[in-house]
Design a protein around this motif. Structure first.
Motif, PDB file in Angstrom:
ATOM      1  N   ALA A 167      45.357  55.193  43.595  1.00  0.00           N
ATOM      2  CA  ALA A 167      45.732  54.892  44.988  1.00  0.00           C
ATOM      3  C   ALA A 167      45.556  56.131  45.867  1.00  0.00           C
ATOM      4  CB  ALA A 167      47.168  54.412  45.022  1.00  0.00           C
ATOM      5  N   MET A 168      45.027  55.898  47.060  1.00  0.00           N
ATOM      6  CA  MET A 168      44.772  57.014  47.968  1.00  0.00           C
ATOM      7  C   MET A 168      46.089  57.671  48.395  1.00  0.00           C
ATOM      8  SD  MET A 168      42.493  56.928  51.393  1.00  0.00           S
ATOM      9  CE  MET A 168      43.815  56.392  52.429  1.00  0.00           C
ATOM     10  N   LYS A 169      46.153  58.981  48.263  1.00  0.00           N
ATOM     11  CA  LYS A 169      47.368  59.709  48.665  1.00  0.00           C
ATOM     12  C   LYS A 169      46.981  60.844  49.600  1.00  0.00           C
ATOM     13  CE  LYS A 169      50.017  58.855  44.435  1.00  0.00           C
ATOM     14  NZ  LYS A 169      49.028  58.384  43.457  1.00  0.00           N
ATOM     15  N   GLU A 170      47.811  61.054  50.587  1.00  0.00           N
ATOM     16  CA  GLU A 170      47.502  62.101  51.561  1.00  0.00           C
ATOM     17  C   GLU A 170      47.461  63.484  50.913  1.00  0.00           C
ATOM     18  OE1 GLU A 170      49.423  62.954  55.694  1.00  0.00           O
ATOM     19  OE2 GLU A 170      49.041  60.813  55.422  1.00  0.00           O
ATOM     20  N   SER A 171      48.266  63.657  49.859  1.00  0.00           N
ATOM     21  CA  SER A 171      48.324  64.970  49.198  1.00  0.00           C
ATOM     22  C   SER A 171      47.113  65.213  48.288  1.00  0.00           C
ATOM     23  CB  SER A 171      49.595  65.061  48.369  1.00  0.00           C
ATOM     24  OG  SER A 171      49.609  63.997  47.436  1.00  0.00           O
ATOM     25  N   LEU A 172      46.374  64.157  47.960  1.00  0.00           N
ATOM     26  CA  LEU A 172      45.270  64.293  47.001  1.00  0.00           C
ATOM     27  C   LEU A 172      43.891  64.023  47.584  1.00  0.00           C
ATOM     28  CD1 LEU A 172      46.760  62.427  43.890  1.00  0.00           C
ATOM     29  CD2 LEU A 172      46.562  64.890  44.197  1.00  0.00           C
ATOM     30  N   ASP A 173      43.834  63.216  48.648  1.00  0.00           N
ATOM     31  CA  ASP A 173      42.533  62.746  49.128  1.00  0.00           C
ATOM     32  C   ASP A 173      42.339  62.986  50.621  1.00  0.00           C
ATOM     33  OD1 ASP A 173      41.933  61.215  46.545  1.00  0.00           O
ATOM     34  OD2 ASP A 173      43.802  60.286  47.184  1.00  0.00           O
ATOM     35  N   MET A 174      41.107  63.309  50.978  1.00  0.00           N
ATOM     36  CA  MET A 174      40.758  63.462  52.396  1.00  0.00           C
ATOM     37  C   MET A 174      39.265  63.177  52.566  1.00  0.00           C
ATOM     38  SD  MET A 174      40.495  67.624  52.859  1.00  0.00           S
ATOM     39  CE  MET A 174      39.350  67.722  54.225  1.00  0.00           C
ATOM     40  N   ILE A 175      38.823  63.102  53.793  1.00  0.00           N
ATOM     41  CA  ILE A 175      37.392  62.942  54.024  1.00  0.00           C
ATOM     42  C   ILE A 175      36.839  64.298  54.440  1.00  0.00           C
ATOM     43  CG2 ILE A 175      35.615  61.767  55.374  1.00  0.00           C
ATOM     44  CD1 ILE A 175      37.658  59.461  55.723  1.00  0.00           C
ATOM     45  N   TRP A 176      35.978  64.847  53.623  1.00  0.00           N
ATOM     46  CA  TRP A 176      35.397  66.164  53.937  1.00  0.00           C
ATOM     47  C   TRP A 176      34.291  66.008  54.984  1.00  0.00           C
ATOM     48  CZ3 TRP A 176      35.868  71.251  51.660  1.00  0.00           C
ATOM     49  CH2 TRP A 176      36.996  71.396  50.870  1.00  0.00           C
ATOM     50  N   PRO A 177      34.122  67.020  55.834  1.00  0.00           N
ATOM     51  CA  PRO A 177      33.075  66.917  56.877  1.00  0.00           C
ATOM     52  C   PRO A 177      31.665  66.877  56.258  1.00  0.00           C
ATOM     53  CG  PRO A 177      34.499  68.825  57.242  1.00  0.00           C
ATOM     54  CD  PRO A 177      34.839  68.295  55.904  1.00  0.00           C
ATOM     55  N   VAL A 178      30.715  66.388  57.046  1.00  0.00           N
ATOM     56  CA  VAL A 178      29.324  66.288  56.593  1.00  0.00           C
ATOM     57  C   VAL A 178      28.744  67.699  56.392  1.00  0.00           C
ATOM     58  CG1 VAL A 178      27.031  65.568  57.365  1.00  0.00           C
ATOM     59  CG2 VAL A 178      28.993  64.089  57.738  1.00  0.00           C
ATOM     60  N   ARG A 179      27.933  67.857  55.336  1.00  0.00           N
ATOM     61  CA  ARG A 179      27.232  69.137  55.108  1.00  0.00           C
ATOM     62  C   ARG A 179      25.777  68.973  55.541  1.00  0.00           C
ATOM     63  NH1 ARG A 179      28.940  68.341  49.582  1.00  0.00           N
ATOM     64  NH2 ARG A 179      26.725  67.940  49.212  1.00  0.00           N
ATOM     65  N   PRO A 180      25.123  70.070  55.915  1.00  0.00           N
ATOM     66  CA  PRO A 180      23.712  69.946  56.335  1.00  0.00           C
ATOM     67  C   PRO A 180      22.816  69.362  55.236  1.00  0.00           C
ATOM     68  CG  PRO A 180      24.567  72.088  56.951  1.00  0.00           C
ATOM     69  CD  PRO A 180      25.616  71.441  56.116  1.00  0.00           C
ATOM     70  N   ASP A 181      23.152  69.625  53.948  1.00  0.00           N
ATOM     71  CA  ASP A 181      22.275  69.130  52.884  1.00  0.00           C
ATOM     72  C   ASP A 181      22.401  67.631  52.670  1.00  0.00           C
ATOM     73  OD1 ASP A 181      24.308  69.238  50.165  1.00  0.00           O
ATOM     74  OD2 ASP A 181      24.800  70.481  51.856  1.00  0.00           O
TER      75      ASP A 181
END
Lengths: 438, 304
Positions: free
Chosen positions: A363-377
């Protein structure tokens, strides 16, 4: 191919012989696993909307290329599943913005997942919305752990190595090994295991603060895997392993641990693709030199779902179906019937769980999961030589020197970024205050 | 003159019409892509942004900095040589065997030829399951008959190329066997009869009559085998994907990946210009080796 958005005259509706013009809306999906559910919901929608005739087609093989060719030849669907970041489609002029259709209600329902720069929003314009998300955990066989005398899953990568070693020493004679990874698909190993372990520990090989690549930070992670491979702790033949054979071996109780996303909940269920013959659980990814890593793993596929194609002639009608696709009821039912894990906060609140093994752990948890920003690659970076994921695999297999390979990657990716930035083909992402531990 | 041309066209109109579909297909699917590739060798192009003329930079990169490409060239030679030394003698031996008067030879011929008509991808996938080290049938059989104690890692760095060669040979033997069979049937029966009268043994007939007279067929079979082996990559793509760590990466797989670099859900930017340059150099390597072979073989086989 069915021509989309074509008004047709339909039969009579209701008791009066009033003729209703039906408009065809064509939707493309890249996923076959949930097609039964989506077809069922689509039929319900068509019955309730006599002026629309929504059709769905699934293209699971080479979806990205098929879609690009369809748009180039003006045979595109009206709505299509967005599998890449919005930036990718906007650069190729494939999507149209949906801002004018999205009501305030969406903003409230989605909270922080509403607009995610580059993922679903480009230059302030919204192109798609979040729906599902893949969370990543360390999957372990509880029965094996119990027999070996391990009380809980590893909290550090050093423990992960020790536990894997113990399991292999104990079970090798019966074909049971401590750890496995699908090394034939190097991108899976790279983005689902190596990168996710880095994210969990609060870093990435792309430094968002400076906008530069530094692969040397990945050394402890690739090294621990290299050590497990060298010492024969890993499952034999991992070089030729893809994820499905790995899953079958885990389900059969032959593998102690591996890292992957929440697809496994449905796959190991009794009615799933590979019903598990063992008790299993999933734990947060381990830390490096700490039992309490402060970073968060990246939620894969998050922030995007479906979008309206640039060639759609009736975007308002297409939106009506997208609105239905993204409703709380639709999303909650999708999860309840076991097709995936939804992440839209308002739908998560009302969705019931199925009580399947691993459901709670993933289950998604704020302490464990996030959306990382896009990388150029991931946004079209061109560079010379092997990509990072092939290089990780070469390091793990002992084919190249770890320091030399990581330094070489750093140098090649940075050179590629400098050149692409100069040519104006890729944007350097710089987020000065970026802190993934908060 | 003009009226003669007109008359000729009128006279041959049906011929022209009949070859027209082939000509159109040739232009669309062979000549146009070839021109496209020859143009893009001088460009940097990712399929999205406007192409940029970069002169001979792609070739400079290929010849001076790209170790992975040259490793794939080396691997291709290992693969082609391995495939040749297994396939050619074995297919010749089978052809000789099935050219003799044994029972059910037509059935055997059909069975041995069958792999040629099976899809390479399907065949390679089946071999992938057969050779996998944890539950593949090959290891199970070897363990059952006590030939090995622990499973062999067929897709490991040391053996992956051997496995790829075995699979390729399995798929090719039937095809070359048919060529040899056709050749064997052109050897006049009288030669064997007179040799028998002179008291020649079976081995002597094979060494001094069959093999020398098979020279022209062998020349063609070897040429085809060399070209096909140098170009082959489909089975490797399914079997190992060029891995582990590039151990089975071959030239054409390398070129393919420059055009279609994405893996699974990961999108990498295609490098059409660089891929075109690699494709041209690869074609030249294949062509040069074939010419060298034809020169050597011509002088050798002309002896007979």
């Amino acid at each position: 191919m069915v021509s989309a958005c074509t008004p047709q005259t339909a039969g009579t509706i209701g008791s009066e012989s009033e003729s209703v013009k039906k408009t065809d809306i064509l939707l493309w999906t890249a996923q076959r696993a949930d097609i039964v559910f989506r077809e069922k919901k689509l039929a319900e929608f068509n019955n309730a909307n006599p002026d629309l005739n929504v059709k769905m087609e699934a293209y699971t093989e080479d979806y990205a290329t098929t879609l690009e060719l369809a748009i180039a030849s003006e045979q595109a669907p009206d709505i299509f599943q967005v599998i890449n970041n919005a930036r990718y489609y906007v650069d190729r002029n494939m999507l149209q913005p949906i801002d004018k259709y999205v009501t305030k209600d969406f903003e409230q329902r989605y909270g922080s997942l509403f607009k995610i720069d580059e993922v679903n929003t480009v230059d302030g314009k919204l192109y798609t919305l979040a729906e599902r998300g893949i969370t990543f955990r360390l999957i372990y066989n509880k029965d094996i752990f119990e027999k070996v005398g391990l009380k809980e899953p590893p909290k550090t990568i050093e423990q992960m190595y020790e536990y894997a070693k113990k399991i292999t020493e104990w079970g090798k004679k019966d074909g049971i090994y401590g750890y496995a990874m699908p090394l034939k698909t190097t991108s899976s190993v790279g983005e689902r295991i190596i990168d996710q372990l880095a994210y969990r520990n609060g870093f990435s090989f792309y430094d968002y603060k400076t906008g530069k690549y530094d692969f040397t930070v990945m050394k402890p992670i690739v090294n621990i895997h290299r050590k497990m491979f060298e010492e024969g702790i890993m499952f034999p033949g991992v070089e030729g392993l893809t994820i499905d054979p790995l899953r079958t071996q885990f389900a059969a109780g032959k593998i102690g641990m591996y890292i992957n996303g929440n697809w496994e909940i449905a796959i190991f269920a009794k009615d799933g693709q590979f019903p598990a013959q063992c008790n299993w659980g999933a734990a947060p990814l381990p830390g490096i030199d700490t039992e309490n890593p402060s970073g968060k793993t990246d939620i894969k596929n998050a922030g995007k779902s479906f979008g309206i194609s640039i060639t759609c002639k009736h975007p308002d009608l297409a939106w009506r179906y997208m609105d239905y696709l993204l409703s709380d009821e639709y999303l909650a039912q999708y999860q309840e019937e076991g097709y995936g894990t939804i992440i839209v906060p308002s739908a998560v609140k009302i969705a019931k769980t199925r009580g399947l093994p691993g459901e709670e752990d993933f289950a998604m948890k704020e302490s464990l999961d996030m959306i990382w920003p896009v990388r150029p690659d991931t946004a079209g970076l061109q560079f010379e030589g092997k990509n990072a994921y092939d290089t990780y695999a070469a390091i793990i297999l002992g084919a190249v020197d770890v320091d030399e390979a990581l330094n070489d990657l750093t140098q090649r990716y940075n050179k590629g970024l400098d050149e692409c930035e100069r040519a104006g083909t890729v944007k350097r992402v710089i987020i000065p205050g970026f802190d993934p531990t908060n | 003159m003009r009226s003669r041309i007109k008359r000729s066209i009128k006279h041959n109109i049906s011929t022209y019409l009949m070859i027209m579909p082939c000509i159109i297909l040739l232009i669309v699917f062979v000549i146009y892509p070839l021109c496209w590739v020859l143009r893009y060798v001088f460009y940097s192009y990712d399929g999205l942004h406007p192409e940029k003329f970069i002169g001979i930079d792609n070739f400079i990169r290929l010849f001076s900095r790209d170790r992975d490409y040259w490793k794939s060239v080396y691997n291709t030679f290992v693969y082609a040589f391995g495939k040749l030394i297994v396939t050619v003698p074995l297919s010749f031996f089978l052809a000789v065997l099935l050219n003799s008067k044994i029972k059910f030879k037509d059935i055997f011929r059909a069975i041995i030829f069958m792999p040629t008509i099976i899809s390479t991808a399907v065949m390679s996938l089946v071999f992938y399951f057969m050779f996998n080290s944890y539950n593949g049938i090959v290891n199970q059989v070897l363990i059952k008959y006590s030939l090995i104690d622990t499973p062999i890692n067929w897709f490991g760095r040391d053996l992956a190329m051997v496995t790829a060669v075995i699979v390729a040979a399995w798929g090719a033997i039937g095809n070359y066997m048919i060529y040899f069979l056709a050749g064997l049937q052109t050897v006049p029966e009288e030669m064997y009869e007179s040799a028998k009268i002179d008291g020649a043994s079976y081995m002597q007939m094979l060494t001094f009559i069959t093999i020398p007279l098979m020279g022209p067929v062998l020349q063609v079979v070897l040429m085809l085998a060399i070209i096909v082996s140098l170009k082959g990559f489909q089975s490797i793509m399914v079997l190992t994907g060029g891995g582990p760590a590039g151990a089975t990466d071959v030239m054409y797989l390398y070129v393919y990946r420059s055009f279609f670099p994405s893996q699974g859900e990961m999108s990498f930017a295609p490098q059409y210009g660089y891929g075109s340059a690699a494709a041209v150099v690869t074609a030249l390597i294949t062509g040069i080796i074939t010419i060298i072979y034809l020169r050597i073989s011509k002088s050798h086989f002309n002896k007979y």
